[in-house]
Design a protein around this motif. Structure first.
Motif, PDB file in Angstrom:
ATOM      1  N   ALA A 106     -38.855 -51.584 -11.875  1.00 29.76           N
ATOM      2  CA  ALA A 106     -38.216 -51.913 -10.696  1.00 29.76           C
ATOM      3  C   ALA A 106     -37.511 -53.273 -11.008  1.00 29.76           C
ATOM      4  CB  ALA A 106     -38.844 -51.544  -9.446  1.00 29.76           C
ATOM      5  N   ALA A 107     -38.178 -54.316 -11.437  1.00 27.49           N
ATOM      6  CA  ALA A 107     -37.498 -55.605 -11.537  1.00 27.49           C
ATOM      7  C   ALA A 107     -36.671 -55.575 -12.558  1.00 27.49           C
ATOM      8  CB  ALA A 107     -38.550 -56.635 -11.693  1.00 27.49           C
ATOM      9  N   ASP A 108     -36.801 -54.876 -13.639  1.00 28.70           N
ATOM     10  CA  ASP A 108     -35.831 -54.767 -14.790  1.00 28.70           C
ATOM     11  C   ASP A 108     -34.698 -53.898 -14.340  1.00 28.70           C
ATOM     12  OD1 ASP A 108     -35.191 -55.079 -17.696  1.00 28.70           O
ATOM     13  OD2 ASP A 108     -35.271 -52.973 -17.725  1.00 28.70           O
ATOM     14  N   GLY A 109     -34.934 -53.018 -13.642  1.00 34.54           N
ATOM     15  CA  GLY A 109     -33.649 -52.261 -13.193  1.00 34.54           C
ATOM     16  C   GLY A 109     -32.770 -52.945 -12.139  1.00 34.54           C
ATOM     17  N   ALA A 110     -33.322 -53.806 -11.313  1.00 34.33           N
ATOM     18  CA  ALA A 110     -32.730 -54.652 -10.445  1.00 34.33           C
ATOM     19  C   ALA A 110     -31.823 -55.558 -11.096  1.00 34.33           C
ATOM     20  CB  ALA A 110     -33.571 -55.167  -9.390  1.00 34.33           C
ATOM     21  N   ARG A 111     -32.485 -56.270 -11.971  1.00 36.48           N
ATOM     22  CA  ARG A 111     -31.772 -57.552 -12.824  1.00 36.48           C
ATOM     23  C   ARG A 111     -30.628 -56.745 -13.591  1.00 36.48           C
ATOM     24  NH1 ARG A 111     -31.741 -58.801 -17.889  1.00 36.48           N
ATOM     25  NH2 ARG A 111     -33.319 -57.195 -18.249  1.00 36.48           N
ATOM     26  N   ARG A 112     -31.016 -55.834 -14.055  1.00 33.93           N
ATOM     27  CA  ARG A 112     -29.794 -55.191 -14.965  1.00 33.93           C
ATOM     28  C   ARG A 112     -28.694 -54.719 -14.080  1.00 33.93           C
ATOM     29  NH1 ARG A 112     -31.998 -51.563 -19.595  1.00 33.93           N
ATOM     30  NH2 ARG A 112     -29.910 -51.057 -19.972  1.00 33.93           N
ATOM     31  N   THR A 113     -28.986 -54.082 -13.027  1.00 35.26           N
ATOM     32  CA  THR A 113     -27.938 -53.717 -12.025  1.00 35.26           C
ATOM     33  C   THR A 113     -26.943 -54.787 -11.645  1.00 35.26           C
ATOM     34  OG1 THR A 113     -29.418 -51.827 -11.144  1.00 35.26           O
ATOM     35  CG2 THR A 113     -27.308 -52.475  -9.828  1.00 35.26           C
ATOM     36  N   LEU A 114     -27.554 -55.886 -11.206  1.00 32.84           N
ATOM     37  CA  LEU A 114     -26.914 -57.032 -10.829  1.00 32.84           C
ATOM     38  C   LEU A 114     -25.997 -57.600 -12.129  1.00 32.84           C
ATOM     39  CD1 LEU A 114     -29.526 -59.061  -8.613  1.00 32.84           C
ATOM     40  CD2 LEU A 114     -27.326 -57.571  -7.984  1.00 32.84           C
ATOM     41  N   TYR A 115     -26.707 -57.613 -13.224  1.00 34.02           N
ATOM     42  CA  TYR A 115     -25.876 -58.005 -14.541  1.00 34.02           C
ATOM     43  C   TYR A 115     -24.661 -57.090 -14.768  1.00 34.02           C
ATOM     44  CZ  TYR A 115     -24.699 -58.902 -19.344  1.00 34.02           C
ATOM     45  OH  TYR A 115     -24.145 -59.247 -20.566  1.00 34.02           O
ATOM     46  N   SER A 116     -24.832 -55.720 -14.513  1.00 36.35           N
ATOM     47  CA  SER A 116     -23.939 -54.822 -14.836  1.00 36.35           C
ATOM     48  C   SER A 116     -22.683 -55.026 -13.697  1.00 36.35           C
ATOM     49  CB  SER A 116     -24.567 -53.475 -14.806  1.00 36.35           C
ATOM     50  OG  SER A 116     -25.419 -53.210 -15.588  1.00 36.35           O
ATOM     51  N   PHE A 117     -23.179 -55.329 -12.455  1.00 36.14           N
ATOM     52  CA  PHE A 117     -22.092 -55.779 -11.470  1.00 36.14           C
ATOM     53  C   PHE A 117     -21.036 -56.705 -11.707  1.00 36.14           C
ATOM     54  CE2 PHE A 117     -24.388 -53.218  -8.221  1.00 36.14           C
ATOM     55  CZ  PHE A 117     -23.639 -52.401  -7.860  1.00 36.14           C
ATOM     56  N   ALA A 119     -20.832 -57.873 -14.914  1.00 33.15           N
ATOM     57  CA  ALA A 119     -19.987 -57.634 -16.018  1.00 33.15           C
ATOM     58  C   ALA A 119     -18.690 -56.481 -15.482  1.00 33.15           C
ATOM     59  CB  ALA A 119     -20.774 -56.882 -17.056  1.00 33.15           C
ATOM     60  N   ALA A 120     -18.814 -55.956 -14.474  1.00 32.76           N
ATOM     61  CA  ALA A 120     -17.663 -55.297 -13.804  1.00 32.76           C
ATOM     62  C   ALA A 120     -16.571 -55.996 -13.223  1.00 32.76           C
ATOM     63  CB  ALA A 120     -18.217 -54.110 -13.018  1.00 32.76           C
ATOM     64  N   ALA A 121     -17.259 -56.999 -12.665  1.00 33.34           N
ATOM     65  CA  ALA A 121     -16.366 -58.074 -11.666  1.00 33.34           C
ATOM     66  C   ALA A 121     -15.585 -58.623 -12.785  1.00 33.34           C
ATOM     67  CB  ALA A 121     -17.216 -58.959 -11.060  1.00 33.34           C
ATOM     68  N   ARG A 122     -16.279 -59.034 -13.847  1.00 35.17           N
ATOM     69  CA  ARG A 122     -15.589 -60.026 -15.202  1.00 35.17           C
ATOM     70  C   ARG A 122     -14.344 -59.097 -15.609  1.00 35.17           C
ATOM     71  NH1 ARG A 122     -18.109 -62.653 -20.476  1.00 35.17           N
ATOM     72  NH2 ARG A 122     -16.227 -63.365 -21.413  1.00 35.17           N
ATOM     73  N   TYR A 123     -14.579 -57.960 -15.937  1.00 34.66           N
ATOM     74  CA  TYR A 123     -13.543 -56.855 -16.343  1.00 34.66           C
ATOM     75  C   TYR A 123     -12.461 -56.800 -15.522  1.00 34.66           C
ATOM     76  CZ  TYR A 123     -11.440 -53.010 -18.918  1.00 34.66           C
ATOM     77  OH  TYR A 123     -10.690 -51.858 -19.332  1.00 34.66           O
ATOM     78  N   LEU A 124     -12.823 -56.665 -14.188  1.00 38.37           N
ATOM     79  CA  LEU A 124     -11.476 -56.312 -13.005  1.00 38.37           C
ATOM     80  C   LEU A 124     -10.796 -57.576 -12.897  1.00 38.37           C
ATOM     81  CD1 LEU A 124     -10.313 -54.721 -10.830  1.00 38.37           C
ATOM     82  CD2 LEU A 124     -12.104 -55.593  -9.349  1.00 38.37           C
ATOM     83  N   ARG A 125     -11.628 -58.852 -13.103  1.00 35.91           N
ATOM     84  CA  ARG A 125     -10.816 -59.955 -13.043  1.00 35.91           C
ATOM     85  C   ARG A 125      -9.997 -60.387 -13.945  1.00 35.91           C
ATOM     86  NH1 ARG A 125     -15.182 -62.487 -12.065  1.00 35.91           N
ATOM     87  NH2 ARG A 125     -15.152 -62.389  -9.678  1.00 35.91           N
ATOM     88  N   GLU A 126     -10.302 -60.005 -15.484  1.00 34.70           N
ATOM     89  CA  GLU A 126      -9.531 -60.438 -16.489  1.00 34.70           C
ATOM     90  C   GLU A 126      -8.507 -59.294 -17.058  1.00 34.70           C
ATOM     91  OE1 GLU A 126     -12.480 -60.780 -19.587  1.00 34.70           O
ATOM     92  OE2 GLU A 126     -13.217 -62.887 -18.851  1.00 34.70           O
ATOM     93  N   HIS A 127      -8.388 -58.466 -16.373  1.00 36.87           N
ATOM     94  CA  HIS A 127      -7.311 -57.163 -16.736  1.00 36.87           C
ATOM     95  C   HIS A 127      -6.251 -57.207 -15.891  1.00 36.87           C
ATOM     96  CE1 HIS A 127     -10.509 -56.292 -19.543  1.00 36.87           C
ATOM     97  NE2 HIS A 127      -9.588 -55.712 -20.253  1.00 36.87           N
ATOM     98  N   GLU A 128      -5.065 -57.753 -15.977  1.00 31.84           N
ATOM     99  CA  GLU A 128      -3.962 -57.626 -15.289  1.00 31.84           C
ATOM    100  C   GLU A 128      -3.453 -56.100 -14.954  1.00 31.84           C
ATOM    101  OE1 GLU A 128      -0.670 -59.789 -16.887  1.00 31.84           O
ATOM    102  OE2 GLU A 128      -1.862 -61.762 -16.679  1.00 31.84           O
TER     103      GLU A 128
END
Length: 222
Positions: A106-117, A119-128
């Motif tokens: 469960a802890a690994d899943g929660a950590r990786r979920t936040l990491y994935s979010f 990463a998605a925010a970075r992608y959204l921010r960087e693509h015009e």
């Protein structure tokens, strides 16, 4: 490993390489293999794409226009609005231990979920080309609790889709869990699966997952 967005001119070639790495061994003609191939076909047909090379990230993304209004914490996103949709990368989801749920999983899943979010925010921010995206969200049968904690508006899909269609969507989700992460079904049997949708405005999402500071990036590399 960095998590930079894939360039559009290389995206199709990159998808092909990533899919090849996760392909079933030859002779994999089982029902599970069939489900995985159908899932791949539906995913590509829907325009869902890989955006991150890091295996710690288990999100894929899609971009489309809403065919109905959806709720967010501070109001409504209207029909026709362009949104970034989050899809689970089934092959990368943390595998539940054979003896069932434990806190390490469960802890690994929660950590990786936040990491994935992030990463998605970075992608959204960087693509015009995504500057007109007004909301971020998606659907899930497993992650409604963490989505609420993160700040998404979470609602059952049954009201929007109707009981019959929602039932078959849940069956589809159950089959995917069985095909990709079978041991999870010990903790999430079919009768407990309830499909939900989760949405948040773009601004709130980017505020929730801001860019890392230089100090944080240096610390992560050590």
């Amino acid at each position: 490993m960095s998590c930079e967005g894939l360039k559009s001119e290389h995206r199709a070639r990159k998808r092909k390489r990533i899919r090849a790495r996760g392909r079933l061994p030859s002779g994999g003609t089982s029902v599970k293999g069939l489900i995985r191939r159908i899932d791949e076909h539906l995913r590509l047909k829907a325009g869902v794409f890989e955006f991150c090379d890091d295996p710690q990230c288990f999100f894929r993304l899609g971009v489309h226009s809403l065919d109905r209004d959806v709720m967010v914490p501070d109001g409504v996103i209207q029909t026709g609005s362009r949104v970034l949709e989050i899809h689970m990368w089934n092959e990368r989801l943390p595998k539940m231990p054979a003896d069932g749920f434990d806190f390490a999983w469960a802890a690994d899943g929660a950590r990786r979920t936040l990491y994935s979010f992030r990463a998605a925010a970075r992608y959204l921010r960087e693509h015009e080309e995504l500057d007109d995206v007004v909301a971020v969200g998606g659907e899930s049968v497993l992650f409604d609790k963490i989505m609420r904690r993160v700040g998404f508006e979470v609602r059952s899909t049954r009201e929007a889709r109707g009981r019959w269609l929602d039932f078959w969507e849940t069956v589809h989700s159950w089959l995917l869990i069985w095909a990709f992460n079978e041991h999870s079904l010990r903790s999430y049997p079919f009768q407990k699966l309830k499909k939900s949708e989760f949405w948040m405005r773009r601004e709130a999402f980017l505020d929730r997952f801001p860019p890392k500071t230089t100090r944080e990036e240096n610390s992560a590399d050590e």
